[in-house]
Scaffold this motif. Structure first.
Motif, PDB file in Angstrom:
ATOM      1  N   MET A   1     -21.917  10.334  12.730  1.00  0.00           N
ATOM      2  CA  MET A   1     -21.518   9.105  13.328  1.00  0.00           C
ATOM      3  C   MET A   1     -21.642   7.991  12.344  1.00  0.00           C
TER       4      MET A   1
ATOM      5  N   ASP B   1     -29.267  16.668  13.321  1.00  0.00           N
ATOM      6  CA  ASP B   1     -27.895  16.170  13.471  1.00  0.00           C
ATOM      7  C   ASP B   1     -26.978  17.325  13.880  1.00  0.00           C
TER       8      ASP B   1
ATOM      9  N   GLU C   1     -17.301  16.615  15.029  1.00  0.00           N
ATOM     10  CA  GLU C   1     -17.818  15.240  15.147  1.00  0.00           C
ATOM     11  C   GLU C   1     -17.855  14.576  13.777  1.00  0.00           C
ATOM     12  N   GLU C   2     -18.245  15.370  12.793  1.00  0.00           N
ATOM     13  CA  GLU C   2     -18.422  14.811  11.449  1.00  0.00           C
ATOM     14  C   GLU C   2     -17.074  14.533  10.783  1.00  0.00           C
TER      15      GLU C   2
ATOM     16  N   TRP D   1     -31.213  11.519   7.133  1.00  0.00           N
ATOM     17  CA  TRP D   1     -29.890  11.693   7.746  1.00  0.00           C
ATOM     18  C   TRP D   1     -28.846  12.078   6.693  1.00  0.00           C
ATOM     19  N   HIS D   2     -28.131  13.153   6.959  1.00  0.00           N
ATOM     20  CA  HIS D   2     -27.111  13.671   6.040  1.00  0.00           C
ATOM     21  C   HIS D   2     -27.701  13.971   4.659  1.00  0.00           C
TER      22      HIS D   2
HETATM   23 ZN    ZN Z   1     -23.867  13.693  11.135  1.00  0.00          ZN
END
Ligand code: ZN
Length: 304
Positions: free
Chosen positions: A1, A131, A159-160, A266-267
């Motif tokens: 996101m 995630d 989603e990604e 994140w990521h």
């Molecule tokens: Zn993600």
């Protein structure tokens, strides 16, 4: 996101540093087998999360993504759910597949969703534990304890974004496909789960994407469960996430998502099982159960 309004830092006790995590981490589960408790079980969800992560990155169209689908289907069928795969292609030709689960073929008023793809070009063996996998783990454990035919589950692909950052045209492929596929047969409510298993997480729902109606349900659930309002709070902006296509189509949507802005995981390869804890999964599952109960009891009282 993608974060839309990066203007405030939330002081909500979401320190994710390793030192803090070590000092406050609950015991890791001793059991490595699923148990049949009547209530949502965070250790079961932890086992599911670990099993999904053990498959490696679940890129759209990859063998690991297919193995993940089979893992989900196996357990969903054991728990008495019917499943349906909805296959499609992204504009760049990558094969994608959403997985639906339901107990009745009648359209359900409440949809629970998560995404199960992992972002490309992060690192070999990228686990993407929070995630993606954490949401799937919570939905799968909810499926074991939920026998209500008014609820549908959907495990979303795509989603990604393929590019580094999400945009209006890159990302949310699965949720956009699902909204278009349903036409006017949309659910009344949607709860989306994303990054719901991290230690010391701070769930921060995006205020710009949340109606007063759904905010009031969220706040009531936090009070009913006695959760900390510092750890179950709001993000003063919006997110591009899988709730948006449904919201824009008129569904009352709630995105249960942990604050991740400024995080060091994140990521990155640090989004791995070391960050996940059964207690956090348990809280997220219990919150979702509470919201399900509130929404469906309200829906029942609305019935003529
Ligand atoms: Zn993600």
């Amino acid at each position: 996101m993608r974060r839309l309004l990066p203007f405030l830092f939330l002081f909500c006790g979401c320190d994710d540093s390793p030192q803090n995590a070590e000092s406050t981490a609950p015991q890791q589960p001793a059991a490595r087998e699923l148990v049949s408790t009547p209530e949502f079980n965070g250790e079961n969800a932890y086992i599911h999360c670990a099993a999904i992560c053990a498959l490696g990155p679940r890129y759209s169209g990859s063998p690991a993504y297919e193995q993940q689908l089979q893992y989900l289907e196996k357990h969903l069928h054991q728990y008495g759910w019917q499943t349906e795969r909805n296959s499609f292609s992204a504009p760049n030709g990558v094969k994608m597949c959403n997985l639906r689960a339901f107990r009745s073929t009648t359209p359900c008023p409440l949809l629970l969703s998560c995404h199960i793809d992992t972002k490309v070009n992060i690192a070999p063996g990228f686990e993407s534990a929070d995630d993606g996998a954490s949401g799937a783990a919570v939905l799968l454990e909810l499926a074991r304890t939920l026998c209500d035919d008014r609820v549908e589950l959907i495990f979303l692909d795509g989603e990604e974004a393929f590019a580094r950052n999400m945009s209006e045209t890159d990302g949310l492929y699965g949720s956009k496909h699902d909204v278009a596929r349903r036409g006017d047969q949309l659910p009344r409510w949607q709860i989306n789960l994303d990054m719901v298993g991290g230690r010391n997480k701070c769930i921060a729902i995006p205020v710009l994407d949340t109606s007063d109606y759904m905010y009031n349900h969220y706040a009531a659930a936090v009070r009913a469960l006695g959760y900390s309002e510092a750890s179950w709070t709001v993000w003063p902006g919006g997110y591009m996430d899988d709730h948006l296509p449904y919201l824009e189509a008129g569904v009352e949507s709630l995105n249960l998502i942990a604050a991740f802005s400024g995080s060091n995981w994140w990521h990155t390869p640090r989004d791995n099982m070391k960050r996940i804890c059964p207690h956090s999964l348990h809280e997220s599952g219990s919150m979702t159960r509470q919201l399900i109960s509130q929404l469906l009891s309200e829906g029942a009282s609305d019935a003529p």
